[in-house]
Scaffold this motif. Structure first.
Motif, PDB file in Angstrom:
ATOM      1  N   MET A   1      -5.379 -14.664  17.674  1.00 33.97           N
ATOM      2  CA  MET A   1      -6.271 -13.622  17.177  1.00 33.97           C
ATOM      3  C   MET A   1      -6.430 -13.828  15.664  1.00 33.97           C
ATOM      4  SD  MET A   1      -5.745  -9.453  17.387  1.00 33.97           S
ATOM      5  CE  MET A   1      -6.090  -9.308  19.114  1.00 33.97           C
ATOM      6  N   PRO A   2      -7.652 -13.723  15.140  1.00 32.70           N
ATOM      7  CA  PRO A   2      -7.862 -13.857  13.692  1.00 32.70           C
ATOM      8  C   PRO A   2      -7.044 -12.813  12.920  1.00 32.70           C
ATOM      9  CG  PRO A   2      -9.963 -13.861  14.847  1.00 32.70           C
ATOM     10  CD  PRO A   2      -8.905 -13.517  15.858  1.00 32.70           C
ATOM     11  N   ARG A   3      -6.632 -13.189  11.726  1.00 28.68           N
ATOM     12  CA  ARG A   3      -5.748 -12.346  10.909  1.00 28.68           C
ATOM     13  C   ARG A   3      -6.324 -10.936  10.703  1.00 28.68           C
ATOM     14  NH1 ARG A   3      -1.306 -12.615   8.181  1.00 28.68           N
ATOM     15  NH2 ARG A   3      -0.988 -11.587   6.190  1.00 28.68           N
ATOM     16  N   ARG A   4      -7.613 -10.851  10.397  1.00 24.18           N
ATOM     17  CA  ARG A   4      -8.238  -9.540  10.151  1.00 24.18           C
ATOM     18  C   ARG A   4      -8.202  -8.668  11.411  1.00 24.18           C
ATOM     19  NH1 ARG A   4     -13.576  -9.557   7.054  1.00 24.18           N
ATOM     20  NH2 ARG A   4     -12.509  -8.394   5.465  1.00 24.18           N
ATOM     21  N   ALA A   5      -8.482  -9.272  12.565  1.00 25.13           N
ATOM     22  CA  ALA A   5      -8.461  -8.518  13.822  1.00 25.13           C
ATOM     23  C   ALA A   5      -7.040  -8.086  14.165  1.00 25.13           C
ATOM     24  CB  ALA A   5      -9.052  -9.357  14.948  1.00 25.13           C
ATOM     25  N   ARG A   6      -6.058  -8.970  13.915  1.00 28.14           N
ATOM     26  CA  ARG A   6      -4.666  -8.619  14.190  1.00 28.14           C
ATOM     27  C   ARG A   6      -4.228  -7.460  13.298  1.00 28.14           C
ATOM     28  NH1 ARG A   6      -2.051  -9.528  18.320  1.00 28.14           N
ATOM     29  NH2 ARG A   6      -1.981 -11.783  18.188  1.00 28.14           N
ATOM     30  N   ARG A   7      -4.616  -7.511  12.027  1.00 29.11           N
ATOM     31  CA  ARG A   7      -4.259  -6.442  11.093  1.00 29.11           C
ATOM     32  C   ARG A   7      -4.843  -5.105  11.568  1.00 29.11           C
ATOM     33  NH1 ARG A   7      -2.622  -5.698   5.697  1.00 29.11           N
ATOM     34  NH2 ARG A   7      -3.681  -3.985   4.652  1.00 29.11           N
ATOM     35  N   ALA A   8      -6.096  -5.111  11.993  1.00 33.62           N
ATOM     36  CA  ALA A   8      -6.730  -3.891  12.504  1.00 33.62           C
ATOM     37  C   ALA A   8      -5.994  -3.379  13.736  1.00 33.62           C
ATOM     38  CB  ALA A   8      -8.198  -4.148  12.820  1.00 33.62           C
ATOM     39  N   GLN A   9      -5.594  -4.290  14.617  1.00 37.56           N
ATOM     40  CA  GLN A   9      -4.844  -3.919  15.815  1.00 37.56           C
ATOM     41  C   GLN A   9      -3.518  -3.254  15.430  1.00 37.56           C
ATOM     42  OE1 GLN A   9      -3.242  -7.302  17.845  1.00 37.56           O
ATOM     43  NE2 GLN A   9      -2.847  -6.176  19.742  1.00 37.56           N
ATOM     44  N   LEU A  10      -2.832  -3.841  14.465  1.00 30.09           N
ATOM     45  CA  LEU A  10      -1.546  -3.286  14.018  1.00 30.09           C
ATOM     46  C   LEU A  10      -1.717  -1.922  13.366  1.00 30.09           C
ATOM     47  CD1 LEU A  10       0.010  -6.569  12.579  1.00 30.09           C
ATOM     48  CD2 LEU A  10       0.575  -5.445  14.761  1.00 30.09           C
ATOM     49  N   LEU A  11      -2.761  -1.773  12.553  1.00 29.97           N
ATOM     50  CA  LEU A  11      -3.019  -0.485  11.906  1.00 29.97           C
ATOM     51  C   LEU A  11      -3.353   0.595  12.931  1.00 29.97           C
ATOM     52  CD1 LEU A  11      -4.968  -1.648   8.736  1.00 29.97           C
ATOM     53  CD2 LEU A  11      -2.706  -0.567   8.788  1.00 29.97           C
ATOM     54  N   ASN A  12      -4.124   0.240  13.951  1.00 30.26           N
ATOM     55  CA  ASN A  12      -4.454   1.216  14.999  1.00 30.26           C
ATOM     56  C   ASN A  12      -3.204   1.669  15.743  1.00 30.26           C
ATOM     57  OD1 ASN A  12      -7.191   1.300  14.451  1.00 30.26           O
ATOM     58  ND2 ASN A  12      -7.673  -0.330  15.890  1.00 30.26           N
ATOM     59  N   ALA A  13      -2.327   0.722  16.067  1.00 28.10           N
ATOM     60  CA  ALA A  13      -1.080   1.067  16.755  1.00 28.10           C
ATOM     61  C   ALA A  13      -0.205   1.930  15.851  1.00 28.10           C
ATOM     62  CB  ALA A  13      -0.343  -0.204  17.168  1.00 28.10           C
ATOM     63  N   ALA A  14      -0.134   1.567  14.575  1.00 29.25           N
ATOM     64  CA  ALA A  14       0.674   2.336  13.628  1.00 29.25           C
ATOM     65  C   ALA A  14       0.139   3.755  13.472  1.00 29.25           C
ATOM     66  CB  ALA A  14       0.713   1.628  12.276  1.00 29.25           C
ATOM     67  N   LEU A  15      -1.178   3.902  13.442  1.00 29.03           N
ATOM     68  CA  LEU A  15      -1.766   5.230  13.324  1.00 29.03           C
ATOM     69  C   LEU A  15      -1.349   6.111  14.491  1.00 29.03           C
ATOM     70  CD1 LEU A  15      -3.558   7.303  11.972  1.00 29.03           C
ATOM     71  CD2 LEU A  15      -5.529   6.224  13.067  1.00 29.03           C
ATOM     72  N   GLU A  16      -1.381   5.564  15.688  1.00 27.98           N
ATOM     73  CA  GLU A  16      -0.969   6.342  16.859  1.00 27.98           C
ATOM     74  C   GLU A  16       0.478   6.811  16.719  1.00 27.98           C
ATOM     75  OE1 GLU A  16      -1.608   4.080  20.430  1.00 27.98           O
ATOM     76  OE2 GLU A  16      -3.717   3.708  19.943  1.00 27.98           O
ATOM     77  N   VAL A  17       1.345   5.918  16.291  1.00 22.34           N
ATOM     78  CA  VAL A  17       2.765   6.250  16.200  1.00 22.34           C
ATOM     79  C   VAL A  17       3.043   7.199  15.028  1.00 22.34           C
ATOM     80  CG1 VAL A  17       5.092   5.310  15.859  1.00 22.34           C
ATOM     81  CG2 VAL A  17       3.457   4.119  17.350  1.00 22.34           C
ATOM     82  N   PHE A  18       2.520   6.866  13.844  1.00 26.42           N
ATOM     83  CA  PHE A  18       2.784   7.708  12.671  1.00 26.42           C
ATOM     84  C   PHE A  18       2.180   9.099  12.824  1.00 26.42           C
ATOM     85  CE2 PHE A  18       3.233   3.688   9.984  1.00 26.42           C
ATOM     86  CZ  PHE A  18       4.601   3.819   9.828  1.00 26.42           C
ATOM     87  N   SER A  19       0.968   9.192  13.367  1.00 26.83           N
ATOM     88  CA  SER A  19       0.344  10.517  13.483  1.00 26.83           C
ATOM     89  C   SER A  19       1.045  11.371  14.539  1.00 26.83           C
ATOM     90  CB  SER A  19      -1.154  10.408  13.765  1.00 26.83           C
ATOM     91  OG  SER A  19      -1.388   9.806  15.016  1.00 26.83           O
ATOM     92  N   ALA A  20       1.622  10.742  15.533  1.00 24.54           N
ATOM     93  CA  ALA A  20       2.332  11.502  16.566  1.00 24.54           C
ATOM     94  C   ALA A  20       3.751  11.883  16.139  1.00 24.54           C
ATOM     95  CB  ALA A  20       2.394  10.689  17.856  1.00 24.54           C
ATOM     96  N   GLN A  21       4.416  10.994  15.376  1.00 23.87           N
ATOM     97  CA  GLN A  21       5.832  11.202  15.106  1.00 23.87           C
ATOM     98  C   GLN A  21       6.183  11.414  13.644  1.00 23.87           C
ATOM     99  OE1 GLN A  21       8.059   7.985  16.844  1.00 23.87           O
ATOM    100  NE2 GLN A  21       6.821   8.015  18.687  1.00 23.87           N
ATOM    101  N   GLY A  22       5.260  11.131  12.745  1.00 21.24           N
ATOM    102  CA  GLY A  22       5.575  11.179  11.329  1.00 21.24           C
ATOM    103  C   GLY A  22       6.245   9.884  10.900  1.00 21.24           C
ATOM    104  N   TYR A  23       6.399   9.749   9.603  1.00 23.32           N
ATOM    105  CA  TYR A  23       6.953   8.509   9.060  1.00 23.32           C
ATOM    106  C   TYR A  23       8.412   8.308   9.466  1.00 23.32           C
ATOM    107  CZ  TYR A  23       8.579   4.996   5.778  1.00 23.32           C
ATOM    108  OH  TYR A  23       9.136   3.861   5.233  1.00 23.32           O
TER     109      TYR A  23
END
Length: 192
Positions: A1-23
């Motif tokens: 996967m291209p670096r930019r697409a992978r970064r977006a994928q990681l940020l989306n996953a992180a958003l789900e986790v951080f917004s649900a559980q906090g930092y």
């Protein structure tokens, strides 16, 4: 996967986790699992949890600031501007991904880098609104900024309250009620 697409994928996953559980409750393992990658892949993009959180927070803050700018630029009619700006806050808070939690309800505001970004959203939103107030009313900058920050606070806090109350009032109606209240106050300052 291209670096930019992978970064977006990681940020989306992180958003789900951080917004649900906090930092503090979020774990890098869970973020990697949610993204479908190994932990080393996650660490190739973000050296630590704080780096990932800050990248996500930057993205979320920019989205809110862009929404405010778009609302202010959408018309020259100030009543409509107030409505559009309040609606921008409600739309941001109501968005399904919950990015507003990172900006307005972060459990990491004692971290200076986070506090700086969170404060920037409020001060930059107020600065943009204050420019319009100052130009239209001729009020001094300090007074215009105070009024603008009051409008930002009203929109942000009421939107969060509306969401926490399970949106018993439809979103558009809630935003219109608050915009009406704000307009009744701000229209009392005559155009210069």
């Amino acid at each position: 996967m291209p670096r930019r697409a992978r970064r977006a994928q990681l940020l989306n996953a992180a958003l789900e986790v951080f917004s649900a559980q906090g930092y503090h409750s979020a774990a890098m393992d869970e973020i990697a699992d949610r993204a479908g990658v190994s932990k080393p892949v996650l660490y190739q993009h973000f050296p630590g949890k704080l780096d990932l959180y800050l990248a996500l927070l930057d993205q979320s803050c920019e989205r809110m600031l862009d929404a405010i700018e778009t609302a202010l630029d959408s018309t020259t009619d100030n009543k409509q501007r107030v409505g559009a700006t309040v609606s921008a806050f409600y739309q941001y808070v109501a968005s399904a991904e919950g990015a507003y939690r990172l900006v307005f309800e972060s459990d990491l505001t004692n971290e200076p880098q986070v506090r700086e970004r969170v404060d920037r959203v409020n001060t930059e939103s107020a600065r943009k609104i204050a420019i319009v107030i100052s130009e239209d009313t001729g009020l001094p900058d300090e007074q215009s900024r105070l009024l603008a920050m009051s409008l930002v606070g009203m929109a942000q806090v009421s939107a969060r309250y509306w969401l926490a109350a399970n949106g018993d009032v439809p979103q558009e109606e809630a935003a219109a009620l608050v915009a009406g209240l704000a307009w009744r106050g701000i229209r009392g300052y005559p155009r210069s």
